[in-house]
Motif scaffolding. Sequence first.
Motif, PDB file in Angstrom:
ATOM      1  N   ARG A   4       9.309  -4.202 -10.181  1.00 17.47           N
ATOM      2  CA  ARG A   4      10.434  -3.919  -9.278  1.00 17.47           C
ATOM      3  C   ARG A   4      10.529  -4.788  -8.033  1.00 17.47           C
ATOM      4  N   THR A   5       9.484  -5.558  -7.746  1.00 24.12           N
ATOM      5  CA  THR A   5       9.540  -6.370  -6.514  1.00 24.12           C
ATOM      6  C   THR A   5       9.208  -7.842  -6.765  1.00 24.12           C
ATOM      7  N   GLU A  20       0.842  -1.208   0.000  1.00 28.43           N
ATOM      8  CA  GLU A  20       0.000   0.000   0.000  1.00 28.43           C
ATOM      9  C   GLU A  20       0.873   1.253   0.000  1.00 28.43           C
ATOM     10  N   ASP A  21       2.064   1.129   0.552  1.00 30.84           N
ATOM     11  CA  ASP A  21       2.956   2.280   0.660  1.00 30.84           C
ATOM     12  C   ASP A  21       3.649   2.651  -0.651  1.00 30.84           C
ATOM     13  N   VAL A  22       3.433   1.821  -1.681  1.00 31.42           N
ATOM     14  CA  VAL A  22       3.847   2.220  -3.037  1.00 31.42           C
ATOM     15  C   VAL A  22       2.665   2.141  -4.013  1.00 31.42           C
ATOM     16  N   ARG A  62      11.236   2.890  -1.619  1.00 36.40           N
ATOM     17  CA  ARG A  62      10.562   1.810  -0.909  1.00 36.40           C
ATOM     18  C   ARG A  62      10.612   0.465  -1.629  1.00 36.40           C
ATOM     19  N   TYR A  63      10.714   0.497  -2.950  1.00 35.59           N
ATOM     20  CA  TYR A  63      10.785  -0.783  -3.672  1.00 35.59           C
ATOM     21  C   TYR A  63      12.013  -1.571  -3.217  1.00 35.59           C
ATOM     22  N   PHE A  68      13.779  -6.169   2.824  1.00 41.23           N
ATOM     23  CA  PHE A  68      12.967  -6.689   3.932  1.00 41.23           C
ATOM     24  C   PHE A  68      12.498  -8.123   3.641  1.00 41.23           C
ATOM     25  N   GLU A  69      12.012  -8.333   2.438  1.00 41.40           N
ATOM     26  CA  GLU A  69      11.498  -9.657   2.085  1.00 41.40           C
ATOM     27  C   GLU A  69      12.630 -10.682   1.999  1.00 41.40           C
TER      28      GLU A  69
END
Length: 281
Positions: free
Chosen positions: A226-227, A136-138, A155-156, A162-163
């Motif tokens: 990107r993720t 949600e933050d991106v 954040r990406y 983090f992941e």
Amino acid sequence: MAKQWTEQADIALRADGARVADLDTASTPGFSGDKRLGKELLAERARVLSVLQEKLFAHGRTGGKRSVLLILQGMDTAGKGGIVRHVIGSVDPQGVDHASFGVPTEAEKQHDFLWRIRNKLPAHGQIGVFDRSQYEDVLVVRVHELVAQAEWEQRYDQINAFEKEISDAGTIIVKVAMFVSLDEQKRRLRERLERPDKYWKFNPSDITERAYWPEYQKAYQAVLDRTNTEYAPWYVLPADHKWYARLAVTELLIAALARLELDWPPADFDIAEQLRRLDES
Ligand code: AMP
Ligand code: MG
């Protein structure tokens, strides 16, 4: 693999190269059966999922450190709640850690965007389910410029790092992006306005958000581009057909749990001796 699956869900739905704007949200990738077959199969596969989940739970109870995290992303009415009810609902609730993420609270706003996410990660032996997430933050944040671009752009990479960290710690991450067409969303929102049992799900801002559909598609595309990593892959789920979405997520979870190759924990006591004691008791 049941014969109605022409390709495993975790292959058919892989996000690699997916174009959000071109997605046929009424398609049923990898599955050639109809709704009746899909529902029949769901009941059957839910039992398989349930056994695998119990093995994961037993593993956690005996000192194992593995877990599974299912991340559900999608616009309003995409069917995230239905997945929780109908897929996750088929397994033992004591083995499920469910969390949903809404507009950050005042307390949450005092921390980095990943703080509230970190707090809800599944414990060992659990299946964590996120209804919305760090994404949600991106997504909403990017579409509505809730923070400066310079901030959400970073954040990406932060999410990937983090992941990677939680994957290295033993969590299998399954990310599912659910998409319904604009028409299907309209139909589902209308239902929320016409049925008293659905009023509670309606939020006037859901209609406002429809105007941002192209921006959301772009933001979702950036997320997929990107993720989508090896350690935390995205699956793109056409969700106009609820029966298909539920069946497909069941298969994704079965595949994730199967990768853990868990067996029942062995007895840590002498079985013969305990049987003898029981007989004598
Ligand atoms: P629902 O899932 O229908 O309860 O809605 C939750 C709402 O919270 C959605 O409109 C999300 O876009 C919003 N939301 C979730 N996370 C964030 C965030 N980090 N910043 C702003 N809004 C958010
Ligand atoms: Mg909502």
